[in-house]
Design an enzyme around this catalytic site. Structure first.
Site, mmCIF file in Angstrom:
data_model
loop_
_atom_site.group_PDB
_atom_site.id
_atom_site.type_symbol
_atom_site.label_atom_id
_atom_site.label_comp_id
_atom_site.label_asym_id
_atom_site.label_seq_id
_atom_site.Cartn_x
_atom_site.Cartn_y
_atom_site.Cartn_z
ATOM 1 N N GLY A 181 1.498 -2.505 3.333
ATOM 2 C CA GLY A 181 1.109 -3.872 2.967
ATOM 3 C C GLY A 181 2.306 -4.794 3.027
ATOM 4 O O GLY A 181 3.307 -4.486 3.685
ATOM 5 N N CYS A 185 0.788 0.303 7.785
ATOM 6 C CA CYS A 185 1.497 1.566 7.806
ATOM 7 C C CYS A 185 0.534 2.608 7.268
ATOM 8 O O CYS A 185 -0.539 2.261 6.782
ATOM 9 C CB CYS A 185 2.723 1.507 6.899
ATOM 10 S SG CYS A 185 3.826 0.139 7.300
#
Ligand code: F6R
Length: 586
Positions: free
Chosen positions: A98, A2
């Protein structure tokens, strides 16, 4: 997988953050959101494209905020799962890139304590953990250190606290986090690209570090709480030139940029080149590791290091590297190839190899990426930022550098000179675009495609198939041409297009026989060669070049073909579904 960005300064944070996450969309683009410090934390999140965001400027006005663009891993693509996530008392908001591996266990204990969750994500536990520890200590640093101690996995996250409205905090472990220092403003982000138009002064947070940022002040600590002094790096402004210019898509622009990027990839420091070559030649064991397209470059390296430089090596997918780790020791050299330098599988592979004492050499595009910083020696692709999610110019830059290494190891200066002239041939290929558009139009309705080639053309067959799959969503398979007879011929019928990579070299006649075998089963043969032959139903002409260099040139028509088929089928070529530019999850 992301993108995150935070802003603290004098300007209106919302447009800066929105623009920042647009630049990070290559890292994920299924939903987005931002949180701004106001009287209460203001929050907006949504699925869909950031470019379609309709925000009431008064709804989210403030000078400090954080934002996120998501590539879903834990939990579907919904508004609830979009970041930022907010703590129960709505006093803390976080964005995270993550994976928190132990989130289920943490979530259970937080639920027992009465915390309420509103999403299915792993990330939400960070907001609640910060809340838990902040309410114990009333100290943000303590809360941050306790949180990073508790979570396992890889993460870069940012948080804002209602109680401390002049601060953004961040932490990183195995995911990138960079700080940009502007005049009276500071940015914290996954990538320099998201704020380069505001500042080129950068502090790279290292692994296991936290940052506490106030307007005009920045303090960094390690995970034990000890203050760390960091240097400021000035990054190249060229990174800010990420417009599409006259092209309809970044992908097409980047395909065309290969005219110059192949040449730029040859500008390398000769001392470093010698050192790199020496390490490879002296290695008792040489392993090449990479993922996806970069792995295909690694497969070409395996062939040409052996052919040109007489160096034997193994190419191993980064995600499989741990399976051979017992063979890695201090005598081993690992050559890692990665555009982003942030691919989790690659980072994991080199981490394991480093622990065994191996030397790490890398070929990477993003300077100061984790791979760059974890390597003993790194070569940069110098091909500029690649925004289209599908790798194009970075692949040919990787190949060019690999050939440079191979020729340098063989002291073949004529070979190096031939590389310098490659861009004339790029022009030749780009002129074939109209012909390729016709072929794309003819085969755009096909359900399956095959790509075949032998020897150095085999990795390019794999790459051609990968490009077509990811851009157009057509099923495609790349194969070593000699393998067809071992089963795959059963799938060939009169509707099947087969792209045959067959320039005139020592594989020419054998590959032609394989094309004939397919044709006999009704396949439509798309020949890619410098020599026309009646076996081909359609034909893409290549220039006649040095035999060994064909991979660099022959992949370009395949990129163009995949691009046009994808456009014809209405796909979002710059942002294919379910993909991200940096795959930062294992
Ligand atoms: C394909 C593609 C991916 C990447 C792979 C490795 O077009 O983009 O297959 O090649 O995720 O990424 P890097 O090179 O950044 O390590």
């Amino acid at each position: 997988m992301c993108g995150i960005i935070g802003y603290i300064g004098d300007k209106d944070a919302t447009p800066i953050l929105l623009n920042g996450i647009k630049k990070l969309e290559y890292r994920g683009y299924d939903s987005w959101g931002l949180a701004i410090i106001q009287d209460e934390i203001g929050l907006v999140k949504s699925t869909g494209k950031i470019s379609e965001a309709k925000l009431d400027p008064l709804e989210l006005e403030g000078r400090i905020g954080i934002a996120h663009t998501r590539w879903a891993t834990h939990g579907g693509v919904t508004n609830e799962n979009a970041h930022p996530h907010i703590s129960c008392r709505k006093e803390i908001a976080i964005v995270h890139n993550g994976i928190i591996e132990n989130y289920q266990e943490i979530k259970e204990s937080l639920l027992d304590e009465g915390h309420c969750f509103t999403s299915q994500t792993d990330s939400e536990v960070i907001a609640h953990l910060l809340e838990r520890y902040y309410h114990k200590s009333k100290d943000i640093k303590e809360a941050l250190l306790a949180t990073v101690k508790k979570i396992k996995g890889n993460f870069a996250f940012l948080a804002i606290f209602q109680d401390e409205p002049n601060m953004i905090v961040g932490a990183r472990k195995d995911s990138p986090l960079v700080l940009g220092l502007g005049k009276d403003e500071i940015f914290l982000a996954s990538d320099v690209l998201s704020f380069i138009e505001h500042t080129d002064k950068v502090v790279f947070l290292d692994n296991l570090e936290i940052a506490m940022v106030k307007k005009g002040s920045l303090r960094i600590f390690d995970f034990k709480g000890k203050e760390v002094q960091k240097g400021i790096t000035q990054v190249a402004w060229e990174a800010s030139d990420v417009s599409k210019k006259e092209f309809a898509h970044y992908t097409l622009k980047e395909i065309y940029e290969q005219y110059s990027s192949i040449k730029s990839s040859l500008y390398q420091d000769p001392v470093k080149l010698r050192e790199f070559c020496k390490s490879i030649k002296e290695a008792k064991k040489l392993f090449i590791t990479a993922s996806g397209t970069s792995f295909h470059a690694g497969l070409v390296a395996r062939y040409i290091f052996s052919k040109i430089s007489k160096v034997y090596c193994e190419a191993i997918l980064a995600s499989e590297f741990s399976q051979i780790i017992e063979w890695v020791d201090k005598d081993a050299v690992i050559m890692a190839i990665s555009q982003s330098g942030e691919t989790a599988d690659v980072l994991n592979a080199i981490k394991g190899a480093k622990e065994k004492g191996a030397k790490i050499l890398s070929i990477v595009n993003v300077m100061n990426s984790t791979l760059d910083r974890e390597s003993d020696l790194a070569f940069y692709l110098n091909c500029g930022p690649e925004i289209g999610v599908a790798a194009t110019k970075s692949f040919t830059a990787q190949l060019t550098l690999i050939y440079l290494l191979a020729f340098a190891m063989a002291n073949d200066f004529i070979g190096v000179n031939k590389l310098r002239k490659l861009n004339d041939y790029v022009e030749f290929i780009l002129k074939e675009e109209d012909k390729i558009i016709e072929i794309a139009d003819k085969y755009k309705v096909s359900n399956d495609f095959y790509f075949i080639g032998r020897s150095i053309h085999y990795p390019i067959a794999l790459e051609g198939a990968l490009k077509l799959k990811e851009l157009s969503y057509i099923h495609a398979e790349g194969m070593a041409a000699g393998e067809l007879k071992h089963g795959t011929l059963a799938l060939i019928d009169s509707k099947t297009p087969v792209v045959v990579l067959n320039p005139e070299d020592n594989t020419y006649y054998e590959t032609l026989s394989n094309a004939l075998e397919m044709k006999a089963r009704g396949a439509k043969i798309i020949g890619v060669s410098n020599l026309i032959n009646e076996v081909y139903d359609d034909f893409i002409l290549l220039p006649k070049i040095e035999d060994s260099l064909y991979p660099i040139i022959e992949v370009m028509p395949l990129q163009i073909l995949a691009y046009h088929i994808a456009i014809d089928r209405g796909a979002d070529v710059d942002r294919p579904r379910n993909l991200a530019k940096s795959v930062t999850v294992k």
